[in-house]
Scaffold this motif. Structure first.
Motif, PDB file in Angstrom:
ATOM      1  N   HIS A  70       0.861  -1.198   0.000  1.00 48.94           N
ATOM      2  CA  HIS A  70       0.000   0.000   0.000  1.00 48.94           C
ATOM      3  C   HIS A  70       0.888   1.237   0.000  1.00 48.94           C
ATOM      4  CE1 HIS A  70      -3.858   2.052   1.722  1.00 48.94           C
ATOM      5  NE2 HIS A  70      -3.020   3.011   1.288  1.00 48.94           N
ATOM      6  N   HIS A  72       1.392   5.382  -2.003  1.00 47.46           N
ATOM      7  CA  HIS A  72       0.923   6.448  -2.917  1.00 47.46           C
ATOM      8  C   HIS A  72       2.169   7.228  -3.334  1.00 47.46           C
ATOM      9  CE1 HIS A  72      -3.369   6.395  -1.160  1.00 47.46           C
ATOM     10  NE2 HIS A  72      -2.684   5.802  -0.195  1.00 47.46           N
ATOM     11  N   LYS A 134      -0.311   3.367  -5.967  1.00 37.60           N
ATOM     12  CA  LYS A 134      -1.630   3.859  -6.376  1.00 37.60           C
ATOM     13  C   LYS A 134      -1.523   5.184  -7.120  1.00 37.60           C
ATOM     14  CE  LYS A 134      -3.281   2.182  -1.927  1.00 37.60           C
ATOM     15  NZ  LYS A 134      -3.717   0.853  -2.305  1.00 37.60           N
ATOM     16  N   HIS A 230      -9.715   1.408   0.855  1.00 36.71           N
ATOM     17  CA  HIS A 230      -9.364   2.136   2.088  1.00 36.71           C
ATOM     18  C   HIS A 230     -10.632   2.144   2.949  1.00 36.71           C
ATOM     19  CE1 HIS A 230      -6.080   3.852  -0.310  1.00 36.71           C
ATOM     20  NE2 HIS A 230      -5.620   4.489   0.742  1.00 36.71           N
ATOM     21  N   HIS A 253      -6.229  -0.071   6.373  1.00 37.11           N
ATOM     22  CA  HIS A 253      -6.371   0.787   7.564  1.00 37.11           C
ATOM     23  C   HIS A 253      -6.979  -0.048   8.692  1.00 37.11           C
ATOM     24  CE1 HIS A 253      -4.937   4.636   6.069  1.00 37.11           C
ATOM     25  NE2 HIS A 253      -5.651   4.455   4.975  1.00 37.11           N
ATOM     26  N   ASP A 304       1.867   2.617   3.473  1.00 33.27           N
ATOM     27  CA  ASP A 304       0.954   3.696   3.043  1.00 33.27           C
ATOM     28  C   ASP A 304       1.725   4.977   2.728  1.00 33.27           C
ATOM     29  OD1 ASP A 304      -1.331   5.026   2.325  1.00 33.27           O
ATOM     30  OD2 ASP A 304      -2.147   5.209   4.345  1.00 33.27           O
TER      31      ASP A 304
HETATM   32 ZN    ZN Z   1      -3.595   4.931   1.369  1.00 32.05          ZN
END
Ligand code: ZN
Ligand code: NIG
Length: 394
Positions: A70, A72, A134, A230, A253, A304
């Motif tokens: 995960h 970004h 992502k 998410h 999460h 994340d």
């Molecule tokens: Zn995220």
């Protein structure tokens, strides 16, 4: 083909329950034989076959590379001022995503590519060997495609996240943006993505409701994308139940879970991916990993890495936080950061070590045991397994 015998492995973490010890399938005083870029043999050093070359690691641990399922990474700018505000009490609500969108749009392809490359390099330096990336800071057809194209230069596990937030120009007509995400934007992005994700969060006015998320994820599934979500980040909500209902590979999460959420996850194939760097960086309560593991839920750990809720990609940090703050044993946390996150990506070629595993998916510690990842928190003891570099060092 040239074979290298690697000995001096104090602990080899295989994640193979058929191996000698525990959840991590640990072989002590181990050896591996590498044929060019693949593991060809693993076992006790006493039984090791001959090879052309020999490398003695002098007591290090070898483990599967971390799988960061995960992230970004395709963004420009930072939000350190927002971070500072949160540390003095301003809660996170997702509103800063639009700020990063402006900085990202202003960056050229080459600038974005260089930013992602630098972040990937930082991750490799800490032992991460697989990354999911992502989109989600474009929020228009052209910008989401651009983000996914750049992400694809670094990983096959790219995720279309057009439904990260409703962008400002669509706030008067959310339905039109949901239709775009599940229609034309999806069509344009699907060829560049393996996954689709939605930020489903009733506690943020910018994120998506259960029905909106269902529309977008269902459309993605019809385009043969695999599902992630998410969910349950800022408070109790419908994300977990929706992920299970739709057969998502992962719901990420999981900070606020009801008993019904835990039961639903335990009876499903959906992995609960925990992101403790977010709670650390937003000064929020941590998810209860112990409760999930005890209920039999498949748990993964990921970073994340993003400019808003966690600008750290350190998987060793995530392992340490999971152990210190979330009730996991060191063994469970390392398993979740490797085999668990590989499962969340539905990848069987990573997350463990067995004959056939690519050397690119191995990590090595400058320490004798996986336990040191949490024990020596904050220390740079994990690296990718780089045969040439290790030869020079030994
Ligand atoms: Zn995220
Ligand atoms: N919550 C939604 N998305 C990211 C944060 C993105 C941002 O704030 O820039 C997350 O996973 O925490």
């Amino acid at each position: 083909m040239s074979a290298t015998l690697v000995t001096g492995i104090a602990e080899l973490v295989t994640n193979d329950p058929a191996r000698e010890r525990g959840l991590l399938g640990i072989v002590e005083d181990a050896a591996i034989v590498l044929d060019d870029d693949r593991v060809n043999w693993i076992g006790s050093a006493h039984d090791a076959p001959d090879a052309d070359d020999h490398l003695d690691l002098a007591g290090r641990a070898v483990l599967p590379g971390f799988v960061d399922s995960h992230s970004h990474l395709v963004f420009a700018g930072d939000r350190s001022a927002e971070f500072a505000a949160r540390m003095t009490g301003t809660p996170y609500d997702g509103g800063g995503i639009a700020v990063t969108r402006e900085a990202t749009r202003a960056a050229s392809d080459d600038e974005l590519r260089a930013l992602v490359a630098a972040r990937v390099q930082e991750m490799a330096a800490l032992g991460t060997t697989t990354i999911e990336i992502k989109s989600g800071y474009g929020l228009s057809i052209g910008e989401e495609v651009r983000a996914l194209r750049i992400a694809r230069e670094f990983t096959a596990d790219t995720t279309y996240l057009g439904a990260h937030v409703v962008p400002p120009e669509h706030r008067g007509d959310r339905a039109a943006y949901v239709d775009l995400c599940s229609g034309a934007m999806l069509e344009a992005c699907a060829p560049h993505a393996r996954w689709i994700d939605v930020f489903c969060e009733p506690h943020s006015e910018f994120a998506f409701t259960k029905d909106e998320a269902r529309q977008i994820l269902t459309a993605g599934r019809e385009r043969d994308l695999l599902l992630r979500l998410h969910g349950n980040q800022l408070g109790h909500g419908p994300g977990v139940q929706l992920a299970v209902e739709l057969g998502a590979a992962s719901v990420d999460h999981c900070t606020y879970l009801s008993d019904a959420d835990v039961d639903a996850l335990a009876g499903s194939d959906t992995v609960a991916t925990l992101l403790p760097g977010v709670e650390f960086s937003t000064r929020s309560p941590y998810p209860d990993a112990r409760r999930l593991v005890d209920a039999g839920v498949d748990v993964a750990l990921a970073s994340d890495c993003n400019p808003g809720t966690c600008y750290s990609s350190s998987m060793p940090l995530m392992v340490a936080l999971a152990v210190r703050e979330m009730g996991m044993s060191p063994e469970e946390a390392v398993y979740a950061a490797t085999a668990g996150s590989a499962r969340s990506l539905r990848r069987e070629d990573i997350g463990g070590i067995r004959p056939g595993t690519s050397v690119q998916h191995l990590a090595v510690l400058s320490a004798p045991s996986y336990r040191h990842l949490a024990y020596r928190a904050g220390m740079p003891i994990a690296q990718r397994f780089d045969l040439a570099g290790l030869r020079l060092a030994h």
